[in-house]
Motif scaffolding. Structure first.
Motif, short mmCIF file in Angstrom:
data_model
loop_
_atom_site.label_atom_id
_atom_site.label_comp_id
_atom_site.label_asym_id
_atom_site.label_seq_id
_atom_site.Cartn_x
_atom_site.Cartn_y
_atom_site.Cartn_z
N ASN A 9 -4.69 -6.41 1.04
CA ASN A 9 -6.08 -5.99 1.11
C ASN A 9 -6.19 -4.46 1.18
O ASN A 9 -7.06 -3.86 0.54
N GLN A 10 -5.29 -3.84 1.93
CA GLN A 10 -5.28 -2.37 1.99
C GLN A 10 -4.98 -1.77 0.62
O GLN A 10 -5.55 -0.76 0.24
N LYS A 17 -2.99 -8.58 4.95
CA LYS A 17 -3.68 -7.33 5.31
C LYS A 17 -3.20 -6.17 4.45
O LYS A 17 -3.99 -5.32 4.04
N HIS A 18 -1.90 -6.14 4.17
CA HIS A 18 -1.35 -5.06 3.36
C HIS A 18 -1.83 -5.14 1.92
O HIS A 18 -2.11 -4.12 1.29
N LYS A 77 -10.47 3.27 -3.79
CA LYS A 77 -10.54 4.71 -3.52
C LYS A 77 -10.27 5.52 -4.79
O LYS A 77 -10.84 6.59 -4.98
N ASN A 122 0.83 -1.20 0.00
CA ASN A 122 0.00 0.00 0.00
C ASN A 122 0.87 1.26 0.00
O ASN A 122 0.62 2.21 -0.74
N GLY A 181 -7.95 -1.74 -1.37
CA GLY A 181 -8.77 -0.62 -0.91
C GLY A 181 -8.34 0.69 -1.53
O GLY A 181 -9.18 1.55 -1.85
N GLU A 182 -7.04 0.86 -1.74
CA GLU A 182 -6.53 2.07 -2.40
C GLU A 182 -7.00 2.13 -3.85
O GLU A 182 -7.33 3.21 -4.36
#
Length: 163
Positions: A93-94, A90-91, A101, A30, A97-98
């Motif tokens: 997945n983040q 998790k990273h 966005k 991310n 998410g970016e």
């Protein structure tokens, strides 16, 4: 140097700088994506949702012409890691998410929030992410370039431009 080679160089340089500054284990995908702002550049250069989708398609087609593109690396690596390295997953997945966005940003810029309602933008962006990743995974499996054209049509349909 092709656009794809420049993008790759940006990612490698950003990763190297961040690894040096923060250490390998403290640097996430991310953070690398945020530093390079590659997708944000496409988003910023687009004056409408349709032009964003077309710019996106052209970027993929350039990479394909150079035989340097085989699907979304975030999804491919992230799917493999998800069940083995939960913290690293998790990273990834983040990072996804970016990307969502970025879709939200362009949808808002195009005025879709005014037409569909602000609450719908996040849902539409999530749909765009699913269309994007789904078609890229299928492309990776088949190497069928028509899937990229379909992705372009489907992304445009999200904004009401029809398939």
């Amino acid at each position: 140097m092709t656009k794809g080679e420049l993008s790759k160089k940006k990612i490698i340089e950003a990763a190297g700088d961040l690894f040096w500054k923060n250490g390998y284990t403290k640097t996430g995908i991310n953070e690398i994506l945020k530093t390079t702002e590659l997708l944000r550049g496409v988003a910023a250069d687009s004056d409408s949702w349709g032009s964003f989708c077309d710019s996106f398609l052209r970027a993929f087609q350039e990479e394909l012409a150079d035989k340097r593109y085989y699907g979304c690396p975030l999804a491919v690596v992230g799917m493999e890691i998800a069940f083995q390295e939960k913290e690293l997953a998790k990273h990834y997945n983040q990072a996804m998410g970016e990307i969502q966005k970025i879709f939200e940003q362009v949808l808002r810029k195009d005025g879709i929030a005014k037409r569909a309602g602000e609450a719908e933008v996040e849902e539409l962006a999530a749909l765009c992410l699913a269309v994007y990743e789904g078609n890229l995974v299928l492309y990776r499996l088949s190497k069928d370039q028509s899937l990229l054209l379909r992705m372009n049509r489907q992304l445009k349909a999200v904004a009401g431009d029809g398939i």
